[in-house]
Design a protein around this motif. Structure first.
Motif, PDB file in Angstrom:
ATOM      1  N   SER A   3      19.099 -59.174  40.769  1.00 18.88           N
ATOM      2  CA  SER A   3      20.320 -58.359  40.806  1.00 18.88           C
ATOM      3  C   SER A   3      21.001 -58.372  42.158  1.00 18.88           C
ATOM      4  O   SER A   3      21.947 -57.610  42.372  1.00 18.88           O
ATOM      5  CB  SER A   3      19.984 -56.923  40.420  1.00 18.88           C
ATOM      6  OG  SER A   3      19.485 -56.869  39.119  1.00 18.88           O
ATOM      7  N   HIS A  37      27.121 -46.660  45.750  1.00 15.80           N
ATOM      8  CA  HIS A  37      25.683 -46.823  45.981  1.00 15.80           C
ATOM      9  C   HIS A  37      24.882 -46.283  44.798  1.00 15.80           C
ATOM     10  O   HIS A  37      23.849 -46.854  44.424  1.00 15.80           O
ATOM     11  CB  HIS A  37      25.277 -46.138  47.283  1.00 15.80           C
ATOM     12  CG  HIS A  37      25.847 -46.806  48.488  1.00 15.80           C
ATOM     13  ND1 HIS A  37      25.376 -48.003  48.969  1.00 15.80           N
ATOM     14  CD2 HIS A  37      26.883 -46.463  49.296  1.00 15.80           C
ATOM     15  CE1 HIS A  37      26.069 -48.365  50.027  1.00 15.80           C
ATOM     16  NE2 HIS A  37      27.004 -47.455  50.243  1.00 15.80           N
ATOM     17  N   ASP A  59      22.355 -49.670  38.277  1.00 12.39           N
ATOM     18  CA  ASP A  59      22.316 -51.071  37.872  1.00 12.39           C
ATOM     19  C   ASP A  59      20.934 -51.654  38.141  1.00 12.39           C
ATOM     20  O   ASP A  59      20.391 -52.392  37.322  1.00 12.39           O
ATOM     21  CB  ASP A  59      23.392 -51.865  38.619  1.00 12.39           C
ATOM     22  CG  ASP A  59      23.444 -53.308  38.163  1.00 12.39           C
ATOM     23  OD1 ASP A  59      23.886 -53.548  37.022  1.00 12.39           O
ATOM     24  OD2 ASP A  59      23.030 -54.184  38.949  1.00 12.39           O
ATOM     25  N   GLN A  60      20.346 -51.302  39.267  1.00 17.73           N
ATOM     26  CA  GLN A  60      19.000 -51.759  39.613  1.00 17.73           C
ATOM     27  C   GLN A  60      17.975 -51.223  38.615  1.00 17.73           C
ATOM     28  O   GLN A  60      17.089 -51.956  38.167  1.00 17.73           O
ATOM     29  CB  GLN A  60      18.646 -51.301  41.034  1.00 17.73           C
ATOM     30  CG  GLN A  60      17.260 -51.658  41.485  1.00 17.73           C
ATOM     31  CD  GLN A  60      17.083 -53.137  41.726  1.00 17.73           C
ATOM     32  OE1 GLN A  60      18.024 -53.812  42.100  1.00 17.73           O
ATOM     33  NE2 GLN A  60      15.895 -53.642  41.515  1.00 17.73           N
ATOM     34  N   ARG A  86      24.446 -56.363  42.974  1.00 13.39           N
ATOM     35  CA  ARG A  86      24.391 -55.243  43.912  1.00 13.39           C
ATOM     36  C   ARG A  86      25.398 -55.433  45.039  1.00 13.39           C
ATOM     37  O   ARG A  86      26.108 -54.504  45.417  1.00 13.39           O
ATOM     38  CB  ARG A  86      22.962 -55.121  44.446  1.00 13.39           C
ATOM     39  CG  ARG A  86      22.674 -53.905  45.255  1.00 13.39           C
ATOM     40  CD  ARG A  86      21.187 -53.771  45.606  1.00 13.39           C
ATOM     41  NE  ARG A  86      20.576 -54.995  46.109  1.00 13.39           N
ATOM     42  CZ  ARG A  86      19.798 -55.809  45.388  1.00 13.39           C
ATOM     43  NH1 ARG A  86      19.532 -55.555  44.136  1.00 13.39           N
ATOM     44  NH2 ARG A  86      19.282 -56.896  45.929  1.00 13.39           N
ATOM     45  N   TYR A 142      15.101 -56.586  41.560  1.00 11.85           N
ATOM     46  CA  TYR A 142      15.761 -56.609  42.870  1.00 11.85           C
ATOM     47  C   TYR A 142      16.230 -58.020  43.209  1.00 11.85           C
ATOM     48  O   TYR A 142      17.359 -58.231  43.630  1.00 11.85           O
ATOM     49  CB  TYR A 142      14.796 -56.096  43.947  1.00 11.85           C
ATOM     50  CG  TYR A 142      15.430 -56.003  45.312  1.00 11.85           C
ATOM     51  CD1 TYR A 142      16.189 -54.899  45.664  1.00 11.85           C
ATOM     52  CD2 TYR A 142      15.290 -57.028  46.242  1.00 11.85           C
ATOM     53  CE1 TYR A 142      16.786 -54.806  46.905  1.00 11.85           C
ATOM     54  CE2 TYR A 142      15.887 -56.946  47.487  1.00 11.85           C
ATOM     55  CZ  TYR A 142      16.632 -55.837  47.818  1.00 11.85           C
ATOM     56  OH  TYR A 142      17.228 -55.762  49.040  1.00 11.85           O
ATOM     57  N   ALA A 157      25.099 -48.829  42.053  1.00 13.28           N
ATOM     58  CA  ALA A 157      24.185 -49.932  42.364  1.00 13.28           C
ATOM     59  C   ALA A 157      22.743 -49.562  42.043  1.00 13.28           C
ATOM     60  O   ALA A 157      21.978 -50.401  41.545  1.00 13.28           O
ATOM     61  CB  ALA A 157      24.323 -50.329  43.834  1.00 13.28           C
ATOM     62  N   GLN A 158      22.362 -48.310  42.290  1.00 13.37           N
ATOM     63  CA  GLN A 158      21.003 -47.871  41.962  1.00 13.37           C
ATOM     64  C   GLN A 158      20.784 -47.840  40.455  1.00 13.37           C
ATOM     65  O   GLN A 158      19.726 -48.256  39.971  1.00 13.37           O
ATOM     66  CB  GLN A 158      20.728 -46.499  42.561  1.00 13.37           C
ATOM     67  CG  GLN A 158      20.571 -46.529  44.063  1.00 13.37           C
ATOM     68  CD  GLN A 158      20.426 -45.135  44.652  1.00 13.37           C
ATOM     69  OE1 GLN A 158      20.787 -44.139  44.033  1.00 13.37           O
ATOM     70  NE2 GLN A 158      19.887 -45.066  45.856  1.00 13.37           N
TER      71      GLN A 158
END
Length: 129
Positions: free
Chosen positions: A80, A99, A105-106, A84, A77, A102-103
């Motif tokens: 990134s 979104h 990618d996380q 994000r 977190y 982005a999740q």
């Protein structure tokens, strides 16, 4: 197979950078907008990878696997954050695709932090400081 996926994505990213940046690097004209964006993405990925290694070296070396998984989420977190923000920049709350990206990618960053922690443990088990 899972370990090859990050390697292949890095190779693909490097190839895209080389293809897009080669005219600019060779001095054949000014960089266009897409090349600038690609170079920014490349720099951000390098910075995130550096951050993941640095934070993992600091935080993930002596914990159990369960503790590592929790801490790797925080490391991912933190490292990134810029990525994000770029992914969801300009997105509305209804823009679920950005979104969701982005999740994912996380989650990738968290998996990468766990893999780095595993590599650190293996190196230390071999006596590498």
């Amino acid at each position: 197979m899972m370990a090859a996926c990050p390697v292949m994505s890095r190779i693909a990213l490097l190839c895209m950078f080389a293809l897009a940046g080669s005219p600019t690097l060779a001095g054949e004209g000014p960089a266009d907008r897409e090349t600038d964006q690609l170079m920014e993405i490349f720099r951000d990925e390098i910075a995130r990878e550096d951050c993941l290694w640095r934070e993992s070296l600091t935080r993930l070396s002596d914990q159990t696997l369960d503790e590592q998984q929790k801490i790797s989420g925080l490391v991912a977190y933190f490292c990134s954050q810029k990525n994000r923000e770029q992914i969801v920049r300009g997105a509305t709350t209804e823009d679920l695709v950005r979104h969701e990206v982005a999740q994912y990618d996380q989650l990738w960053a968290q998996d990468r932090a766990i893999a780095i922690g595993r590599q650190i443990r293996q190196l230390r088990a071999r006596g590498v400081p």
